[in-house]
Design an enzyme around this catalytic site. Structure first.
Site, PDB file in Angstrom:
ATOM      1  N   LYS A  81     -31.921  78.347  20.645  1.00 24.86           N
ATOM      2  CA  LYS A  81     -30.860  79.203  21.187  1.00 24.86           C
ATOM      3  C   LYS A  81     -31.047  80.638  20.698  1.00 24.86           C
ATOM      4  O   LYS A  81     -30.923  81.589  21.469  1.00 24.86           O
ATOM      5  CB  LYS A  81     -29.476  78.643  20.784  1.00 24.86           C
ATOM      6  N   GLN A 125     -22.762  74.428  16.001  1.00 26.64           N
ATOM      7  CA  GLN A 125     -23.628  73.330  16.430  1.00 26.64           C
ATOM      8  C   GLN A 125     -23.055  71.988  15.956  1.00 26.64           C
ATOM      9  O   GLN A 125     -22.706  71.822  14.786  1.00 26.64           O
ATOM     10  CB  GLN A 125     -25.056  73.550  15.877  1.00 26.64           C
ATOM     11  N   ASP A 148     -19.381  77.520  24.392  1.00 27.70           N
ATOM     12  CA  ASP A 148     -19.732  76.100  24.569  1.00 27.70           C
ATOM     13  C   ASP A 148     -18.783  75.420  25.552  1.00 27.70           C
ATOM     14  O   ASP A 148     -19.051  74.311  26.009  1.00 27.70           O
ATOM     15  CB  ASP A 148     -19.632  75.365  23.222  1.00 27.70           C
TER      16      ASP A 148
END
Ligand code: GUN
Length: 320
Positions: A81, A125, A148
């Site tokens: 990412k 994460q 997200d």
């Protein structure tokens, strides 16, 4: 190079399959949904857009990723990412915490980032260590920076078809279907898996009144009794259960579109890393039956990252 008849036949065999429909026999071509290629196209566009923003004196989008502990797969995902941000000209920051970090410390950091006008997207994460509730952490991220799309505000908006951050993997799958102009209208999509990250949101997107979309969706999960029969009815299968090679050839009808979200590390002593990646679909068995299929790796994974970048870009351009 002289191509012999045998070579030509072998070449055809690899990509084509003969089948029957009623009395007519037909030639079915299997094609790859190349996530790497489609993601690159998205990143190329974003790179141009970011360069233009900078020329206009605007700030580049800024994504902050938080990584707790040192889970090998999470390390790899976060590194990908961050690298993708660099590729397109985004600013990125990686904040690391020890596995033993207190939840309160994590929440403090998130609050700081929520209030920092330079930060457009915050990503924590997952999975988190057992002593930290995913829910508490997700809920702490401001919905306007929740790239997200996991916050209940974004999940609720998405369910109502309102503008929202859509979770990156489902969004990436939709972008992949769009890139390859896969016909979804009126098709029967079977989603295997009901997680908040993939299964549930992708089922909503596939059934929504949009293109791609307008599917009739069946969601299957660990308690589904006749998975094989249900899958065999599917025009589109999205396998997101996290169990390697669960979808086998006998579960897939001729000409189906198969999207493999699984990416499990399995030990492999022949690899330098000590592992190889396996999808939820038994690729070698299933691919010859499909009209389209995603490879693992190189299918959904790169699209997830491209979708995250799109969300971050959207956050930056709608805020500033
Ligand atoms: N872990 C697995 N997939 C994801 C994802 O899309 N976002 C985050 N934050 N964590 C994940």
């Amino acid at each position: 190079m002289k191509v012999t008849g045998m070579l030509v036949r072998n070449k055809i065999k690899r990509n084509h399959r003969f089948g029957t429909h009623g009395n007519a026999s037909y030639l079915c071509t299997m094609q790859i949904l190349d996530g790497k290629k489609a993601a690159q196209a998205i990143k190329d566009d974003l790179k141009i857009d970011v360069a233009q923003m900078v020329i206009e004196g605007k700030k580049a989008p800024h994504l902050v990723a938080i990584l707790v502990g040192n889970n090998g797969a999470s390390e790899t995902y976060v590194a990908s990412k961050v690298k993708a941000c660099e590729e397109v000209g985004f600013k990125s920051t990686l904040i690391r915490f020890e596995e033993t970090v207190y939840k309160i410390r994590l929440l403090e950091e998130i609050e700081k980032l929520n209030n920092d006008p330079d930060v457009d997207g915050i990503l924590v994460q997952l999975p988190l260590p057992k002593h930290i509730s995913n829910e508490d952490v997700i809920n702490a991220i401001h919905p306007d920076k929740d790239v997200d799309g996991f916050h209940p505000v974004n999940a609720g908006k998405m369910m109502q078809g309102l503008p929202a951050f859509v979770p990156a993997t489902p969004f990436g799958i939709m972008l992949l279907l769009k890139h390859y102009k896969i016909e979804t209208n009126g098709k029967h999509a079977v989603v295997i898996g009901r997680s908040n990250i993939v299964g549930r949101p992708v089922s909503i997107l596939l059934s929504s009144n949009s293109n791609p979309g307008n599917c009739t969706v069946t969601i299957c999960h660990s308690h589904t009794q006749n998975l094989k029969e249900i899958c065999f009815e599917a025009d589109i299968i999205v396998a997101a259960l996290g169990k390697p090679e669960t979808v086998t050839a006998d579960m897939v009808k001729d000409g189906a579109v198969v999207i493999d979200v699984g990416i499990t590390r399995v030990p492999d002593a022949t690899k330098k890393s000590g592992f190889r990646l396996k999808g939820d679909v038994h690729y070698e068995m299933v691919a010859p039956k499909c009209s389209w299929i995603t490879p693992v790796p190189g299918g959904v994974g790169p699209m997830t990252i491209a979708a995250l970048l799109k969300n971050t870009f959207y956050s930056c351009t709608t805020k500033n």
